[in-house]
Design a protein around this motif. Structure first.
Motif, PDB file in Angstrom:
ATOM      1  N   GLN A 100      70.706  31.490  75.085  1.00 40.18           N
ATOM      2  CA  GLN A 100      72.003  31.274  74.459  1.00 40.18           C
ATOM      3  C   GLN A 100      72.587  32.546  73.847  1.00 40.18           C
ATOM      4  N   PHE A 101      71.778  33.328  73.140  1.00 40.57           N
ATOM      5  CA  PHE A 101      72.291  34.533  72.476  1.00 40.57           C
ATOM      6  C   PHE A 101      71.127  35.389  72.000  1.00 40.57           C
ATOM      7  N   GLY A 102      71.451  36.586  71.539  1.00 40.62           N
ATOM      8  CA  GLY A 102      70.488  37.475  70.889  1.00 40.62           C
ATOM      9  C   GLY A 102      69.304  37.829  71.758  1.00 40.62           C
ATOM     10  N   ASP A 103      68.130  37.832  71.137  1.00 40.34           N
ATOM     11  CA  ASP A 103      66.911  38.240  71.838  1.00 40.34           C
ATOM     12  C   ASP A 103      66.516  37.287  72.957  1.00 40.34           C
ATOM     13  N   GLN A 104      67.084  36.103  72.978  1.00 40.77           N
ATOM     14  CA  GLN A 104      66.739  35.123  74.000  1.00 40.77           C
ATOM     15  C   GLN A 104      67.016  35.653  75.402  1.00 40.77           C
ATOM     16  N   LEU A 105      68.083  36.408  75.561  1.00 36.76           N
ATOM     17  CA  LEU A 105      68.443  36.953  76.871  1.00 36.76           C
ATOM     18  C   LEU A 105      67.405  37.968  77.336  1.00 36.76           C
ATOM     19  N   VAL A 106      66.962  38.829  76.431  1.00 36.64           N
ATOM     20  CA  VAL A 106      65.946  39.836  76.750  1.00 36.64           C
ATOM     21  C   VAL A 106      64.609  39.151  77.041  1.00 36.64           C
ATOM     22  N   ASN A 107      64.266  38.158  76.258  1.00 38.17           N
ATOM     23  CA  ASN A 107      63.011  37.437  76.460  1.00 38.17           C
ATOM     24  C   ASN A 107      62.998  36.744  77.820  1.00 38.17           C
ATOM     25  N   ALA A 108      64.122  36.169  78.204  1.00 47.41           N
ATOM     26  CA  ALA A 108      64.227  35.514  79.510  1.00 47.41           C
ATOM     27  C   ALA A 108      64.015  36.516  80.641  1.00 47.41           C
ATOM     28  N   GLU A 109      64.582  37.698  80.495  1.00 49.07           N
ATOM     29  CA  GLU A 109      64.396  38.748  81.514  1.00 49.07           C
ATOM     30  C   GLU A 109      62.915  39.122  81.609  1.00 49.07           C
ATOM     31  N   LEU A 110      62.228  39.192  80.486  1.00 48.82           N
ATOM     32  CA  LEU A 110      60.794  39.476  80.471  1.00 48.82           C
ATOM     33  C   LEU A 110      60.032  38.410  81.259  1.00 48.82           C
ATOM     34  N   VAL A 111      60.379  37.153  81.031  1.00 51.69           N
ATOM     35  CA  VAL A 111      59.725  36.039  81.725  1.00 51.69           C
ATOM     36  C   VAL A 111      59.952  36.160  83.232  1.00 51.69           C
ATOM     37  N   GLU A 112      61.185  36.369  83.618  1.00 57.13           N
ATOM     38  CA  GLU A 112      61.501  36.442  85.045  1.00 57.13           C
ATOM     39  C   GLU A 112      60.855  37.668  85.702  1.00 57.13           C
ATOM     40  N   ARG A 113      60.908  38.807  85.022  1.00 57.59           N
ATOM     41  CA  ARG A 113      60.322  40.045  85.556  1.00 57.59           C
ATOM     42  C   ARG A 113      58.819  39.885  85.801  1.00 57.59           C
ATOM     43  N   ASN A 114      58.168  39.064  85.000  1.00 63.74           N
ATOM     44  CA  ASN A 114      56.736  38.817  85.158  1.00 63.74           C
ATOM     45  C   ASN A 114      56.431  37.612  86.044  1.00 63.74           C
ATOM     46  N   LYS A 115      57.454  37.125  86.737  1.00 61.54           N
ATOM     47  CA  LYS A 115      57.294  36.012  87.687  1.00 61.54           C
ATOM     48  C   LYS A 115      56.684  34.768  87.032  1.00 61.54           C
ATOM     49  N   ALA A 116      57.063  34.559  85.761  1.00 59.17           N
ATOM     50  CA  ALA A 116      56.552  33.420  84.997  1.00 59.17           C
ATOM     51  C   ALA A 116      57.629  32.368  84.771  1.00 59.17           C
ATOM     52  N   GLY A 117      58.797  32.543  85.379  1.00 58.56           N
ATOM     53  CA  GLY A 117      59.874  31.579  85.218  1.00 58.56           C
ATOM     54  C   GLY A 117      61.144  32.065  85.870  1.00 58.56           C
ATOM     55  N   VAL A 118      62.187  31.276  85.676  1.00 54.49           N
ATOM     56  CA  VAL A 118      63.505  31.566  86.243  1.00 54.49           C
ATOM     57  C   VAL A 118      64.557  31.459  85.146  1.00 54.49           C
ATOM     58  N   ILE A 119      65.692  32.109  85.393  1.00 54.94           N
ATOM     59  CA  ILE A 119      66.779  32.123  84.411  1.00 54.94           C
ATOM     60  C   ILE A 119      67.979  31.352  84.940  1.00 54.94           C
ATOM     61  N   ILE A 120      68.522  30.471  84.103  1.00 51.24           N
ATOM     62  CA  ILE A 120      69.835  29.883  84.376  1.00 51.24           C
ATOM     63  C   ILE A 120      70.826  30.894  83.826  1.00 51.24           C
TER      64      ILE A 120
END
Length: 182
Positions: A100-120
């Motif tokens: 939604q905002f703030g660090d959440q966007l960076v954290n989501a990129e970390l998850v996706e970069r490590n192939k541990a999830g996907v981003i909407i």
């Protein structure tokens, strides 16, 4: 900002179509925006009955860390705040990142970069975009294939946190530095 009523309807319809057990932590005042079908399929009170045939549990709060540690939990849909991200990854759960905002966007990129999830993508509250149920289901399906990545991150975290691991050593160095200023 509050979730749009239409977004809650789309998400509730996706969960109905998912046809899998779901635990959804959602404040009670948002329940009026849920689809009628979900309302008829869900249990809303943990105290009502231990034995229930309902596969959807909608409650205002859950002990997130305890839920994520349960072996039957296979996926986490999250805004990806830091605590939620670490809790899910430390349990090896793949994540659908709905930042939604703030660090959440960076954290989501970390998850996706490590192939541990996907981003909407582009679905934060201020965007005004309503993510439709088909896209939600597609993202859930894609995230379910990320279990190996999530387990790899879990193992990396375990190694970092154990005595002598990088996180443990860094924490000791930090505390020594702080102590040296006293």
């Amino acid at each position: 900002m509050l979730p749009q009523p239409q977004q809650l309807k789309e998400l509730s319809q996706a969960l109905v179509r998912l046809n899998q057990p779901v635990v959804w932590s959602l404040r009670t005042d948002y329940h009026i925006h849920l689809s009628e079908e979900l309302m008829s399929l869900a249990q809303f009170d943990l105290e009502a009955s231990v034995a229930t045939d309902k596969r959807l549990l909608v409650v205002s709060w859950v002990p997130q860390k305890m839920v994520l540690s349960h072996e039957s939990i296979g996926l986490f849909v999250s805004h990806c705040g830091w605590n939620s991200t670490v809790e899910a990854l430390s349990e090896g759960k793949p994540i659908v990142c709905w930042s939604q905002f703030g660090d959440q966007l960076v954290n989501a990129e970390l998850v996706e970069r490590n192939k541990a999830g996907v981003i909407i993508r582009d679905a934060h509250l201020s965007s005004g975009r309503v993510v439709l149920e088909d896209e939600i289901l597609q993202m859930i399906e894609m995230a379910q294939t990320k279990g190996n990545g999530a387990l790899t991150v879990k193992e990396k975290l375990r190694l970092a946190w154990k005595t002598g691991g990088s996180s443990s050593s860094s924490f000791q160095s930090l505390t020594q530095l702080i102590d040296s200023y006293q």
